[in-house]
Motif scaffolding. Structure first.
Motif, short mmCIF file in Angstrom:
data_model
loop_
_atom_site.label_atom_id
_atom_site.label_comp_id
_atom_site.label_asym_id
_atom_site.label_seq_id
_atom_site.Cartn_x
_atom_site.Cartn_y
_atom_site.Cartn_z
N HIS A 146 -7.77 1.23 -10.84
CA HIS A 146 -7.07 -0.05 -10.84
C HIS A 146 -7.18 -0.66 -12.24
O HIS A 146 -8.23 -0.58 -12.87
CB HIS A 146 -7.68 -1.00 -9.81
N SER A 224 3.29 -3.06 -7.60
CA SER A 224 2.41 -2.68 -8.70
C SER A 224 2.95 -3.30 -9.98
O SER A 224 4.15 -3.42 -10.18
CB SER A 224 2.38 -1.16 -8.86
N ALA A 238 1.21 -1.47 -3.95
CA ALA A 238 -0.13 -1.89 -4.36
C ALA A 238 -0.85 -2.54 -3.18
O ALA A 238 -0.24 -3.25 -2.37
CB ALA A 238 -0.05 -2.87 -5.53
N THR A 251 -8.77 -3.74 -5.26
CA THR A 251 -7.33 -3.54 -5.42
C THR A 251 -7.06 -2.15 -5.93
O THR A 251 -7.83 -1.62 -6.73
CB THR A 251 -6.74 -4.57 -6.42
N CYS A 252 -5.97 -1.54 -5.47
CA CYS A 252 -5.57 -0.23 -5.99
C CYS A 252 -4.05 -0.18 -6.07
O CYS A 252 -3.35 -0.53 -5.12
CB CYS A 252 -6.09 0.89 -5.09
N GLN A 253 -3.55 0.26 -7.23
CA GLN A 253 -2.11 0.34 -7.43
C GLN A 253 -1.72 1.58 -8.23
O GLN A 253 -0.62 1.66 -8.77
CB GLN A 253 -1.61 -0.91 -8.17
N THR A 254 -2.64 2.55 -8.28
CA THR A 254 -2.38 3.72 -9.12
C THR A 254 -1.43 4.72 -8.47
O THR A 254 -0.82 5.54 -9.16
CB THR A 254 -3.70 4.45 -9.45
N GLN A 258 1.81 3.48 -0.54
CA GLN A 258 0.94 2.43 -0.04
C GLN A 258 -0.24 3.01 0.73
O GLN A 258 -1.37 2.53 0.62
CB GLN A 258 1.73 1.49 0.87
N ASN A 261 -2.81 4.36 -1.70
CA ASN A 261 -3.51 3.26 -2.34
C ASN A 261 -4.51 2.61 -1.38
O ASN A 261 -5.61 2.21 -1.78
CB ASN A 261 -2.51 2.20 -2.83
#
Length: 354
Positions: A146, A224, A238, A251-254, A258, A261
């Motif tokens: 993130h 994201s 994200a 949080t994760c948006q890599t 969905q 993530n």
């Protein structure tokens, strides 16, 4: 010490016998567990055997000293063996220090820009680069989980996974507040400014050991985004997870998915909760997460990077090195080794952080 060594030796011999048992050989999980246990003891057992062999040779040399014709040669040999015996004894003392069970684990590292606005975020980016280069030198792999980029460069926050051999063993001392002293690129009058970025290092945990109720999790989804909030994905991929009982947020948006993530965020959430639980338990016991080297609290100033003097100073051990440029290019080993050496010295002295 030697009573403990005898116990370890006997345990190792017992494990070797069990590992030759056909029933255990046919049980993969049991074989793996016992092999790991034997492997953990092997270095100590071999060093103890070296001690016994050297001690035996020393006694033989002392016996030869009684012979007038061999006395001079035997005295030289005895002196060398005595020195070697003292060195082996010290090595055994180090090997008998209780090992940190997390030393061999991968880590989650969180770097945040702190005091200093844009310059703090730029410095956080510099630290990210430094750790990336250090990881490459150790043949470790880095995976970005993130990131929130700063408007003028660097990162206001970045979280990464670092995988490899003994990652936590070397990076566990990096948690804390890192201070930079330099002339920012935005400074028009050439004045040196002081800014800070914080680093938090957490060992990867076996997520199966942590049970999180779905009802305790609040999930938010959104686009994201990159630097300045610019959307880089038109779908709500994200994921932000909030663990309501503890207030831990990840949080994760890599990933573009969905679901992926969310899986990554859930794993990170478990790691952060485990780290918070361990920290609380150790504080209640009056212990420390890093011996007298430091508490690992991000509010604790651990290191200063002084650009005008090309100097890095680690305040916990009063250690300075005059090659900041090389350190920022990943040459962290001299600092890491100095921290490990001091940590061992303190443990041998039986000192605890208060």
């Amino acid at each position: 010490m030697f009573e403990r060594l005898e116990v370890i030796k006997n345990k190792y011999d017992e494990l070797q016998t069990n590992l030759a048992n056909p029933e255990i050989i046919s049980d993969y999980n049991k074989l793996k567990s016992l092999s790991k246990e034997a492997s953990d003891l092997e270095e100590t057992v071999k060093k103890y055997q070296e001690y016994e062999d050297t001690a035996k040779s020393l006694e033989e040399a002392k016996t030869l000293m009684k012979d007038p014709e061999l006395k001079e040669m035997a005295e030289i040999e005895a002196s060398e063996l005595k020195d070697r015996l003292e060195a082996i004894t010290h090595e055994l003392e180090i090997l008998l220090i209780p090992k940190d069970e997390n030393d061999g684990k991968n880590v989650i590292m969180e770097i945040r820009g702190a005091a200093g606005g844009d310059e703090a975020n730029i410095f956080a980016g510099d630290l990210y680069r430094m750790y990336t280069y250090y990881a490459e030198k150790n043949n470790w792999k880095i995976e970005e989980l993130h990131a929130i980029e700063g408007t003028s460069g660097g990162y206001s926050q970045v979280e990464i996974m670092i995988k490899g051999d003994d990652v936590y063993k070397k990076l566990k001392y990096e948690s804390g507040s890192h201070r930079v002293q330099r002339v920012p690129v935005t400074e028009t009058q050439g004045r040196v400014h002081t800014s800070t970025a914080t680093v938090l290092v957490m060992p990867e945990v076996e997520t199966a050991n942590i049970d999180i109720k779905e009802s305790d999790i609040k999930m938010d989804v959104y686009h994201s985004s990159g630097a300045g909030g610019q959307s880089v994905n038109t779908s709500n991929s994200a994921v932000r997870l909030t663990h309501i009982p503890t207030g831990v947020v990840v949080t994760c948006q890599t990933e573009r998915s969905q679901l992926k993530n969310r899986d990554r965020a859930m794993n990170l959430l478990k790691i952060k909760i485990q780290d918070a639980i361990r920290s609380k338990e150790e504080q209640e016991l009056g212990a420390t997460r890093k011996s007298k080297i430091g508490t690992g609290d991000r509010s604790e100033k651990i290191r200063t990077y002084n650009y005008p003097q090309n100097r890095v100073t680690d305040h916990r051990i009063n250690f300075s090195i005059m090659n900041l440029d090389k350190v920022m290019d990943g040459d962290l080993e001299p600092i890491i080794e100095a921290l490990i050496t001091e940590d061992i010295r303190l443990k041998l002295a039986g000192e605890n952080f208060e």
